[in-house]
Design a protein around this motif. Structure first.
Motif, PDB file in Angstrom:
ATOM      1  N   ILE A  81       5.429   6.760  15.215  1.00 16.61           N
ATOM      2  CA  ILE A  81       4.637   5.577  15.540  1.00 16.61           C
ATOM      3  C   ILE A  81       3.599   5.312  14.453  1.00 16.61           C
ATOM      4  CG2 ILE A  81       2.939   4.625  17.154  1.00 16.61           C
ATOM      5  CD1 ILE A  81       4.408   6.185  19.376  1.00 16.61           C
ATOM      6  N   LEU A  82       2.926   6.383  14.044  1.00 12.86           N
ATOM      7  CA  LEU A  82       1.857   6.246  13.050  1.00 12.86           C
ATOM      8  C   LEU A  82       2.388   5.878  11.673  1.00 12.86           C
ATOM      9  CD1 LEU A  82      -0.257   9.323  14.141  1.00 12.86           C
ATOM     10  CD2 LEU A  82      -1.000   6.938  14.290  1.00 12.86           C
ATOM     11  N   MET A  83       3.437   6.585  11.221  1.00 13.68           N
ATOM     12  CA  MET A  83       3.939   6.337   9.866  1.00 13.68           C
ATOM     13  C   MET A  83       4.720   5.040   9.776  1.00 13.68           C
ATOM     14  SD  MET A  83       2.630   8.347   7.855  1.00 13.68           S
ATOM     15  CE  MET A  83       3.526   7.750   6.418  1.00 13.68           C
ATOM     16  N   ARG A  84       5.417   4.670  10.836  1.00 15.08           N
ATOM     17  CA  ARG A  84       6.047   3.360  10.824  1.00 15.08           C
ATOM     18  C   ARG A  84       4.981   2.277  10.788  1.00 15.08           C
ATOM     19  NH1 ARG A  84       7.815  -0.856  15.032  1.00 15.08           N
ATOM     20  NH2 ARG A  84       9.201  -2.163  13.771  1.00 15.08           N
ATOM     21  N   GLY A  85       3.895   2.494  11.553  1.00 16.94           N
ATOM     22  CA  GLY A  85       2.794   1.534  11.529  1.00 16.94           C
ATOM     23  C   GLY A  85       2.139   1.428  10.168  1.00 16.94           C
ATOM     24  N   CYS A  88       4.631  -0.311   7.735  1.00 18.86           N
ATOM     25  CA  CYS A  88       4.729  -1.752   7.971  1.00 18.86           C
ATOM     26  C   CYS A  88       3.466  -2.470   7.512  1.00 18.86           C
ATOM     27  CB  CYS A  88       4.981  -2.019   9.456  1.00 18.86           C
ATOM     28  SG  CYS A  88       6.657  -1.595   9.996  1.00 18.86           S
ATOM     29  N   THR A  89       2.321  -1.833   7.724  1.00 20.28           N
ATOM     30  CA  THR A  89       1.062  -2.431   7.276  1.00 20.28           C
ATOM     31  C   THR A  89       1.046  -2.538   5.756  1.00 20.28           C
ATOM     32  OG1 THR A  89      -0.073  -1.465   9.194  1.00 20.28           O
ATOM     33  CG2 THR A  89      -1.444  -2.248   7.377  1.00 20.28           C
ATOM     34  N   ALA A 124      -4.034   0.883   7.433  1.00 19.00           N
ATOM     35  CA  ALA A 124      -2.947   1.710   6.907  1.00 19.00           C
ATOM     36  C   ALA A 124      -3.441   3.117   6.588  1.00 19.00           C
ATOM     37  CB  ALA A 124      -2.345   1.057   5.655  1.00 19.00           C
ATOM     38  N   VAL A 125      -4.609   3.217   5.984  1.00 19.82           N
ATOM     39  CA  VAL A 125      -5.173   4.520   5.635  1.00 19.82           C
ATOM     40  C   VAL A 125      -5.472   5.326   6.899  1.00 19.82           C
ATOM     41  CG1 VAL A 125      -7.175   5.677   4.618  1.00 19.82           C
ATOM     42  CG2 VAL A 125      -6.092   3.763   3.408  1.00 19.82           C
ATOM     43  N   ALA A 126      -6.043   4.681   7.908  1.00 20.03           N
ATOM     44  CA  ALA A 126      -6.377   5.372   9.151  1.00 20.03           C
ATOM     45  C   ALA A 126      -5.131   5.944   9.819  1.00 20.03           C
ATOM     46  CB  ALA A 126      -7.092   4.407  10.098  1.00 20.03           C
ATOM     47  N   GLN A 127      -4.060   5.168   9.842  1.00 25.17           N
ATOM     48  CA  GLN A 127      -2.817   5.647  10.451  1.00 25.17           C
ATOM     49  C   GLN A 127      -2.219   6.801   9.647  1.00 25.17           C
ATOM     50  OE1 GLN A 127      -0.324   2.090  12.215  1.00 25.17           O
ATOM     51  NE2 GLN A 127      -1.488   1.348  10.445  1.00 25.17           N
TER      52      GLN A 127
END
Length: 319
Positions: A81-85, A88-89, A124-127
């Motif tokens: 979920i995080l890396m796909r997010g 995509c960002t 993106a950095v936070a994820q």
């Protein structure tokens, strides 16, 4: 295909109707969740499923299930979920000058003005940092592979500017989990994981070529390349090649892995490529290259194709 103007304010054109982000997410978070495609979960599934292939085939091969595998299983879900997010960002940041010219993507948060590029970069950095904390719970070899995965993720958004094969770069990024999770369970990389990885790349070429046909007219106008534009009306023949490659490579991965449960486990594990191939063949029979709604539906159905492989690999672990 649905029009963003028919849905809630700020909704993205190709999101699922009535998705939880549009209905329930706090207004302040909606643009960021849409950047992460949380309103379109199919991409998360397509990133996650090769991770689970790698985990269950590794367990079947070693005959050594461990309590920590439960965390690997769950951590892959959260990490996907995080890396796909994050991916995509990053993709939307790099494509901010293109997305506004494509009907399907003009409603995304950056081209629509809901989020600035600077805000998106922070998201993106936070994820990515949160996903990195999960990665740190794995062994050092897996951590190293996780760091290396950032390279194809970084390159992919630019690939369609210089090659008609950007789907190869997507496949490099989206199937990395097969390598990483095999290593997280077993401690080192093995040939079955590599074969599984390449099988996943063939699968990505299959489903993302179907997906790319939705944008082929707009892509041609703005000079963006894709396998859909490369193959054109010959796409069904190319899809057959990708299907056969996926099935053969996944089957070879199983044979090289030699499941510890013996012949029965091997037979069960070989059901994974056969069942997945049957689903892909069903998709191929339904492809209509100019029917955007059907193309999107078939693309989304690859969640079920990938899950079939997961189920057979998991069953092989029980023998």
């Amino acid at each position: 295909m649905s029009d963003a103007s028919e849905g809630p304010e700020g909704a993205v054109a190709d999101a699922y109707k009535g998705n939880w982000v549009d209905r329930y997410a706090p207004e302040a978070f909606k643009p960021y969740f849409r950047l992460s495609r949380l309103d379109r979960p199919i991409g998360t599934w397509l990133l996650l499923l090769p991770c689970w292939w790698g985990l269950f085939l590794s367990i079947a091969a070693t005959g050594d299930p461990r309590f920590f595998d439960i965390w690997i299983f769950a951590g892959c879900g959260i990490g996907a979920i995080l890396m796909r997010g994050a991916g995509c960002t990053w993709n939307d940041i790099t494509d901010r000058g293109i997305d506004g010219s494509v009907a399907r993507t003009a409603s995304r948060p950056i081209p629509s003005g809901a989020v600035s590029a600077k805000q998106a970069l922070g998201w993106a950095v936070a994820q990515s940092l949160t996903a990195f904390l999960i990665l740190l719970t794995f062994n050092w070899a897996a951590i190293g592979l996780g760091v290396l995965s950032l390279l194809p993720v970084a390159v992919y958004p630019f690939a369609k500017r210089f090659t008609y094969w950007p789907q190869i770069f997507l496949g490099l990024a989206f199937n990395w989990g097969a390598l990483l999770v095999w290593t997280a369970h077993g401690g080192s990389l093995g040939w079955p994981a590599v074969l599984l990885y390449v099988a996943g790349m063939a699968w990505t070429l299959f489903y993302d070529t179907i997906y790319a046909h939705q944008d082929k007219e707009d892509d041609a106008l703005i000079g963006v390349k894709s396998t859909a534009r490369l193959f054109g009306d010959a796409t069904p023949a190319a899809l057959r090649v990708f299907l056969v490659a996926c099935v053969l490579l996944m089957g070879l991965a199983v044979i090289v892995a030699s499941p510890a449960g013996g012949t029965l486990a091997l037979v069960i594990a070989l059901g994974a490529p056969l069942a997945m191939g049957a689903h892909m063949l069903w998709q191929l029979g339904r492809v209509k290259l100019d029917d955007h709604d059907r193309l999107l539906s078939l693309f989304r159905s690859n969640r079920d194709a990938g899950l079939l492989a997961v189920l057979f690999f998991a069953a092989a672990c029980l023998v």
